[in-house]
Design a protein around this motif. Structure first.
Motif, mmCIF file in Angstrom:
data_model
loop_
_atom_site.group_PDB
_atom_site.id
_atom_site.type_symbol
_atom_site.label_atom_id
_atom_site.label_comp_id
_atom_site.label_asym_id
_atom_site.label_seq_id
_atom_site.Cartn_x
_atom_site.Cartn_y
_atom_site.Cartn_z
ATOM 1 N N CYS A 1 0.688 -1.234 0.515
ATOM 2 C CA CYS A 1 0.299 -0.671 -0.200
ATOM 3 C C CYS A 1 0.806 1.265 -0.404
ATOM 4 O O CYS A 1 2.440 1.566 0.830
ATOM 5 C CB CYS A 1 -0.929 0.243 1.301
ATOM 6 S SG CYS A 1 -2.131 -0.870 0.979
ATOM 7 N N SER A 2 0.693 2.598 -0.175
ATOM 8 C CA SER A 2 0.865 3.969 -0.279
ATOM 9 C C SER A 2 1.611 4.592 0.941
ATOM 10 O O SER A 2 2.243 4.867 1.547
ATOM 11 C CB SER A 2 0.492 4.975 -1.243
ATOM 12 O OG SER A 2 -0.511 4.900 -1.787
ATOM 13 N N GLN B 1 -0.833 -1.480 -6.825
ATOM 14 C CA GLN B 1 0.553 -0.729 -7.201
ATOM 15 C C GLN B 1 1.501 -1.386 -7.905
ATOM 16 O O GLN B 1 2.344 -1.067 -7.686
ATOM 17 C CB GLN B 1 0.660 -0.992 -5.455
ATOM 18 C CG GLN B 1 0.274 0.085 -4.226
ATOM 19 C CD GLN B 1 0.290 1.345 -5.155
ATOM 20 O OE1 GLN B 1 1.524 1.320 -4.228
ATOM 21 N NE2 GLN B 1 0.132 2.562 -4.142
ATOM 22 N N SER C 1 -4.699 4.557 -8.421
ATOM 23 C CA SER C 1 -3.558 3.482 -8.372
ATOM 24 C C SER C 1 -3.928 3.491 -10.665
ATOM 25 O O SER C 1 -3.351 2.353 -9.698
ATOM 26 C CB SER C 1 -3.041 2.534 -7.936
ATOM 27 O OG SER C 1 -4.599 1.846 -7.427
#
Length: 396
Positions: free
Chosen positions: A33-34, A92, A125
């Protein structure tokens, strides 16, 4: 897949999917995850949390090596009817990596005709190019994590996407040719008003999704969000408010042509239900690929080591990433069947209940919590609001 009994909402037929006896699916966990959302307790990591031995660039190759290992261990499994890439945020990773993993599954386990292949995605994303590559590579269902359409609610949840970008992402997915599109929502965030929730549901409906999931926010111990609640920095809504939000969602989604088929899931028709989740709810067979992923095959359940670095190190050494497991005995299987099937629109087969539990049924019916039809116990709308309590009564 076969279609079971037909029920109805008004004059519109609605099928309840029953998986075939040999139903088999694959879950692929993408642990990246960012940003880590404060409420999330899933097995996910930001780049800063990974450390040595696990990178996004190498992840696809690592997962592909586990797919080969699993194929050697389970040579007699049928072709996969469903594949689900979850996380984390699968998107991602580059679309090419996701397609390579799916292609490996096709080459090793085989994919059944009409296979459902889902990826979860954050609206920020994806691009038209990445969505086109995923669709061309075999993905046919996408689930966008929208959660809320209201900026201050997203901020409380630590969600970073811009809600204004969601319609564009959905448009790109439709243009890419995805057969099914789902939207995930969360209700019961501290500070979320009924009007905020109505806005989120109405904007989700405006996207014309085939499927909507709406989950009440749960405070998971050990998360940053739980620490805020414990310190009194945020206050969770009471149960009555949460129930009112569920009722509002059910009303609005039903009016828009989406019917519930599981407590937290609504679909346009039987073909729009998430077949992969139906497979879970019926305790069929699935393999989990990735760190922390769980598997279930013929009464055996096991799970992989959690951290991506440990997972990668084991596979690099030619070792299984399995951490632990258990054999599901008859009583455990019966209890789990009650816990899962009671949540479904098709209801719970009365044969799952113990003789002592059957005396509970008339009481549940008299209290307006359930109905009995064709030897199945089916929750009413009131029963859906109190499902956890009903299940406890059935199990005890």
């Amino acid at each position: 897949m076969t279609t079971g009994p037909i029920t109805s909402r008004g004059d519109r037929p609605f099928g309840v999917i029953e998986p075939s006896p040999a139903a088999f699916g694959v879950y692929v966990h993408i642990p990246f995850c960012s940003v880590r959302c404060g409420y999330c307790d899933f097995n996910t990591y930001t780049a800063d949390e990974l450390g040595d031995g696990a990178t996004r660039a190498s992840y696809a190759d690592t997962a592909i090596s586990e797919i080969g290992l699993q194929r050697r261990a389970f040579s007699d499994l049928p072709e996969a009817e469903t594949v689900f890439f979850g996380g984390g945020t699968p998107t991602q990773l580059p679309a090419a990596d996701l397609v390579r993993m799916l292609s490996t599954l096709r080459d090793t386990f085989g994919l059944a005709d009409g296979v459902e292949v889902t990826t979860e995605a954050n609206p920020d994303s994806v691009t038209p190019e990445s969505l086109a590559a995923l669709r061309e590579g075999g993905f046919n269902r996408i689930s966008f994590g929208v959660q809320s359409a209201v900026p201050h609610v997203l901020a409380t949840l630590d969600r970073t996407h811009d809600p204004a970008n969601v319609p564009q992402a959905v448009k790109w997915a439709r243009e890419a040719g995805f057969d099914q599109l789902s939207v995930d929502l969360i209700y019961g965030t501290p500070g979320e008003s009924m009007d905020d929730w109505r806005t989120s549901v109405e904007q989700a409906i405006a996207l014309q999704p085939d499927h909507v999931s709406a989950y009440a926010l749960i405070v998971e111990q050990g998360t940053a969000f739980a620490r805020k609640v414990n310190r009194g920095e945020v206050v969770m809504p009471d149960d009555d408010e949460t129930a009112d939000k569920y009722l509002l969602a059910d009303e609005l989604l039903g009016a828009a042509g989406l019917s519930w088929y599981e407590l937290s899931n609504w679909a346009r028709d039987a073909t729009s239900q998430c077949r992969h989740n139906v497979l879970y709810w019926h305790s069929d067979n699935w393999l989990g690929i990735g760190p922390g992923a769980h598997s279930h095959v013929d009464g055996e359940r096991w799970w992989n080591v959690k951290h991506p670095a440990a997972y990668a190190q084991r596979l690099a050494a030619g070792e299984s990433p399995r951490h632990d497991g258990e054999t599901i005995d008859t009583e455990t299987a019966r209890v789990e069947r009650i816990m899962l099937e009671t949540r479904l629109r098709g209801g719970l087969g009365l044969d799952a209940l113990s003789p002592s539990a059957t005396v509970t049924i008339p009481d549940l019916v008299s209290r307006g919590l359930a109905d009995v039809a064709a030897d199945r116990l089916v929750l009413t709308l009131r029963g859906r609001l109190l499902a956890d309590a009903v299940i406890r009564e059935l199990v005890d």
